[in-house]
Design an enzyme around this catalytic site. Structure first.
Site, PDB file in Angstrom:
ATOM      1  N   CYS A  24      -2.304   9.332   1.869  1.00 17.02           N
ATOM      2  CA  CYS A  24      -1.901   8.692   0.612  1.00 17.02           C
ATOM      3  C   CYS A  24      -2.877   9.060  -0.500  1.00 17.02           C
ATOM      4  O   CYS A  24      -2.526   9.115  -1.659  1.00 17.02           O
ATOM      5  CB  CYS A  24      -1.832   7.181   0.788  1.00 17.02           C
ATOM      6  N   GLU A  65       0.892  -1.182   0.000  1.00 17.87           N
ATOM      7  CA  GLU A  65       0.000   0.000   0.000  1.00 17.87           C
ATOM      8  C   GLU A  65       0.917   1.216   0.000  1.00 17.87           C
ATOM      9  O   GLU A  65       1.322   1.702   1.049  1.00 17.87           O
ATOM     10  CB  GLU A  65      -0.876  -0.005   1.260  1.00 17.87           C
TER      11      GLU A  65
HETATM   12  P1  NAD Z   1       7.998   5.361   4.821  1.00 18.58           P
HETATM   13  O1  NAD Z   1       8.118   4.581   3.576  1.00 18.58           O
HETATM   14  O2  NAD Z   1       9.096   6.287   5.184  1.00 18.58           O
HETATM   15  O3  NAD Z   1       7.826   4.368   6.073  1.00 18.58           O
HETATM   16  C1  NAD Z   1       6.744   3.474   6.160  1.00 18.58           C
HETATM   17  C2  NAD Z   1       7.108   2.317   7.066  1.00 18.58           C
HETATM   18  O4  NAD Z   1       8.049   1.479   6.387  1.00 18.58           O
HETATM   19  C3  NAD Z   1       7.776   2.706   8.378  1.00 18.58           C
HETATM   20  O5  NAD Z   1       7.280   1.865   9.392  1.00 18.58           O
HETATM   21  C4  NAD Z   1       9.245   2.427   8.115  1.00 18.58           C
HETATM   22  O6  NAD Z   1       9.998   2.176   9.267  1.00 18.58           O
HETATM   23  C5  NAD Z   1       9.152   1.191   7.243  1.00 18.58           C
HETATM   24  N1  NAD Z   1      10.286   0.915   6.351  1.00 18.58           N
HETATM   25  C6  NAD Z   1      10.955   1.785   5.578  1.00 18.58           C
HETATM   26  N2  NAD Z   1      11.878   1.127   4.840  1.00 18.58           N
HETATM   27  C7  NAD Z   1      11.781  -0.191   5.153  1.00 18.58           C
HETATM   28  C8  NAD Z   1      12.462  -1.376   4.744  1.00 18.58           C
HETATM   29  N3  NAD Z   1      13.426  -1.337   3.826  1.00 18.58           N
HETATM   30  N4  NAD Z   1      12.092  -2.549   5.284  1.00 18.58           N
HETATM   31  C9  NAD Z   1      11.093  -2.612   6.192  1.00 18.58           C
HETATM   32  N5  NAD Z   1      10.416  -1.515   6.631  1.00 18.58           N
HETATM   33  C10 NAD Z   1      10.755  -0.330   6.119  1.00 18.58           C
HETATM   34  O7  NAD Z   1       6.594   6.165   4.747  1.00 18.58           O
HETATM   35  P2  NAD Z   1       6.040   7.311   5.695  1.00 18.58           P
HETATM   36  O8  NAD Z   1       6.796   8.564   5.479  1.00 18.58           O
HETATM   37  O9  NAD Z   1       5.875   6.801   7.079  1.00 18.58           O
HETATM   38  O10 NAD Z   1       4.556   7.478   5.105  1.00 18.58           O
HETATM   39  C11 NAD Z   1       4.250   8.247   3.975  1.00 18.58           C
HETATM   40  C12 NAD Z   1       4.114   7.394   2.747  1.00 18.58           C
HETATM   41  O11 NAD Z   1       3.201   6.332   2.965  1.00 18.58           O
HETATM   42  C13 NAD Z   1       3.538   8.153   1.561  1.00 18.58           C
HETATM   43  O12 NAD Z   1       4.223   7.768   0.403  1.00 18.58           O
HETATM   44  C14 NAD Z   1       2.097   7.709   1.514  1.00 18.58           C
HETATM   45  O13 NAD Z   1       1.471   7.855   0.256  1.00 18.58           O
HETATM   46  C15 NAD Z   1       2.233   6.287   1.917  1.00 18.58           C
HETATM   47  N6  NAD Z   1       0.978   5.754   2.425  1.00 18.58           N
HETATM   48  C16 NAD Z   1       0.297   4.884   1.629  1.00 18.58           C
HETATM   49  C17 NAD Z   1      -0.919   4.395   2.056  1.00 18.58           C
HETATM   50  C18 NAD Z   1      -1.713   3.458   1.196  1.00 18.58           C
HETATM   51  O14 NAD Z   1      -2.614   2.814   1.739  1.00 18.58           O
HETATM   52  N7  NAD Z   1      -1.457   3.362  -0.087  1.00 18.58           N
HETATM   53  C19 NAD Z   1      -1.429   4.757   3.307  1.00 18.58           C
HETATM   54  C20 NAD Z   1      -0.684   5.630   4.099  1.00 18.58           C
HETATM   55  C21 NAD Z   1       0.521   6.119   3.639  1.00 18.58           C
END
Ligand code: NAD
Length: 515
Positions: free
Chosen positions: A302, A268
């Site tokens: 998102c 997602e």
């Molecule tokens: P992010 O990608 O920085 O982090 C998200 C999560 O992933 C965190 O828990 C982080 O610790 C973890 N993470 C990061 N790299 C990883 C890896 N290599 N392995 C395992 N875990 C890892 O995102 P953010 O800044 O917290 O959130 C914003 C982003 O999330 C935006 O791009 C937004 O569009 C997206 N988002 C998408 C949805 C959806 O349902 N499509 C919903 C909410 C947010």
């Protein structure tokens, strides 16, 4: 809760308010006040807690425990599993105010959105309770005489949930409520920016599970930390499903690593959502929907509206009104005022926004707003006026997701061109169209219309309900969570044929007579 009461935590200090909320939810002080990881509130930038990261050894032990929990939980009848989720929903109803307020303090959402996020948790619990009696498989007509062909859905194992900062609790519940009724255990790695709400929700779940006869230890566990802790979950073959919500950059890595061990990833990821405004659109309605879609949650959903594709015949009617709304919308601390736009999550988000606006100017765009509000705010809080950007073409920053309140406005003349622009970005999460022409509306929803996972008519791109499957295509990752038949991703499908006759016919007319 009255407006006056809402002001109090800001006056008393957020750390104290957080401590009060967490202790009312049964969390012991040492859990949120000792540890090397500082938790800051975007409302003021002040430290509101300290938490300890889960060590790799602890994470592996938690996965082992979750696996054992799954082995026990899968044998509990599904409607009984639903009963646990019903109790979870009841507990959330009871603690909605406290948890919603904690979401506001930890993430900066306005109060009604913080409460709305908890309501979403309650809604998905209700959905999952009903689902616990509807985990249907199909029966198919067999081509062989005296045979029955059918499928069943069985629990699959521990489900890893990696969540983003901007929906710090709802994303867990979308996954957990379904996974639990499906007979799986859940291991949650929340955003490193929002551990406190995760700790609160886990404490609430543990309280409910402790009173429930037959809920094994480790049914829903929490791992605190950053990417490195998430990677432990991603790489562990005892976790057959990893549901990862976050940026496309994260999903690219997680998707590949999970696939490498033949796990299942529900991705997602980021969106770059657009709305088309057609000549026949109800502009009053569109204006309201665009305002919430683009500026709500300070542009940190998102599904936030990031591109507005306006027909040339209504451009000069809509865009000046929109500019006025952007210039006047209230920006500020949502618990000390009734502001509609709260802060960005942190300095990096602010820097990302300014970088995108500079890139927009480089492509010849006109930027309205986007400046930082510092008066009355701490130097470590990042409040910005949402930016409306009239862009000459769909290029540079317009095709990227910048997680901040920037709305790029583009002009179109032919309907086909509007659809091309709508689909002409790497992301495919949400989309909408404002029109009263039914041909345009239905074309938008057709196979040759929007290429997104979500397409709305006369509504904005954000604010989905839990009843539908949520997710998107292309760089949004293809995953689906929440309603409809999204539950199937949390189970394994078993196809079975039963021979109730005395002969041994083979399919496709194959003969293999050994006599
Ligand atoms: P992010 O990608 O920085 O982090 C998200 C999560 O992933 C965190 O828990 C982080 O610790 C973890 N993470 C990061 N790299 C990883 C890896 N290599 N392995 C395992 N875990 C890892 O995102 P953010 O800044 O917290 O959130 C914003 C982003 O999330 C935006 O791009 C937004 O569009 C997206 N988002 C998408 C949805 C959806 O349902 N499509 C919903 C909410 C947010």
């Amino acid at each position: 809760m009255t407006q006056q009461a809402a002001v109090k935590p800001a006056e008393n200090g957020l750390a104290q308010a957080v401590a009060q909320i967490l202790s009312s939810l049964g969390v012991a002080p040492h859990v949120y006040s000792s540890g090397e990881r500082l938790v800051r509130s975007p409302l003021t930038g002040e430290t509101i807690g300290r938490v300890k990261d889960t060590t790799p050894a602890e994470a592996r032990a938690a996965i082992a425990e979750a696996h054992d929990a799954y082995l026990a939980w899968r044998a509990v009848p599904a409607p009984r599993r639903g009963e646990l989720v019903r109790l979870l929903g009841d507990a959330l109803r009871q603690d909605k105010e406290a948890l919603g307020r904690l979401v506001t303090i930890e993430v900066g959402k306005i109060v009604s959105e913080g409460l709305g996020e908890v309501q979403e948790m309650i809604d998905i619990c209700d959905f999952a309770v009903g689902l616990s009696r509807q985990l249907y498989g199909l029966t198919m007509g067999s081509e062989r005489p005296d045979h029955r062909l059918m499928e069943q859905w069985h629990p699959i194992g521990p489900v890893g949930v990696i969540s983003a900062f901007n929906f710090p609790v709802a994303v867990w519940s979308w996954n957990a409520a379904l996974a639990l009724v499906c007979g799986d255990s859940v291991i949650w790695k929340p955003s490193e920016k929002t551990p406190l709400t995760a700790i609160a929700v886990t404490a609430l779940f543990e309280r409910v599970a402790a009173k429930f006869d037959g809920a094994p230890k480790g049914l829903a566990t929490l791992l605190i930390g950053g990417r490195d802790v998430g990677e432990i979950l991603v790489d562990d073959a005892r976790v057959p499903v990893v549901s990862a919500t976050g940026s496309t950059a994260m999903g690219r890595i997680v998707g590949e690593r999970v696939a490498k061990r033949f796990g299942r990833a529900i991705l997602e990821l980021g969106g770059n959502n657009a709305s088309i405004v057609c000549p026949s659109a109800d502009l009053d309605l569109a204006l309201r929907a665009i305002a919430f879609g683009a500026m709500g949650t300070a542009g940190q959903r998102c599904t936030t509206l990031r591109r507005l594709i306006v027909h040339e015949s209504v451009y000069d009617k809509l865009v000046p009104r929109l500019k006025q709304v952007y210039a006047n919308v209230s920006v500020g601390n949502p618990i000390a005022s009734d502001a509609l736009v709260g802060p960005l999550i942190d300095e990096a988000a602010f820097a990302g926004m300014q970088k995108a606006l500079a890139a927009a100017r480089d492509i010849g765009a006109t930027v309205h707003g986007g400046e930082r509000h510092t008066a009355g705010h701490s130097a470590s809080a990042y409040y910005v006026r949402p930016a409306l950007v009239e862009a000459p073409e769909q290029t540079g920053p317009v095709v990227e997701e910048t997680f901040a309140p920037i709305l790029y406005v583009l002009k179109y003349s032919e309907f086909e061109e509007a659809i091309r622009l709508q689909n002409g970005v790497p992301q495919g999460l949400s989309s909408s169209i404002f029109t009263t022409d039914m041909r345009e509306a239905d074309r938008f929803l057709s196979a040759t219309g929007s290429d997104c996972g979500i397409a709305n008519i006369n509504m904005g791109s954000s604010g989905a309900e839990i009843g539908g499957a949520f997710g998107g295509e292309k760089e949004t990752g293809g995953g689906r969570e929440s309603g409809s038949d999204a539950w199937k991703a949390y189970m394994r499908r078993m196809t079975s044929a039963v021979n109730y006759g005395r002969a041994m016919p083979l399919a496709q007319g194959v003969k293999f007579d050994i006599d």
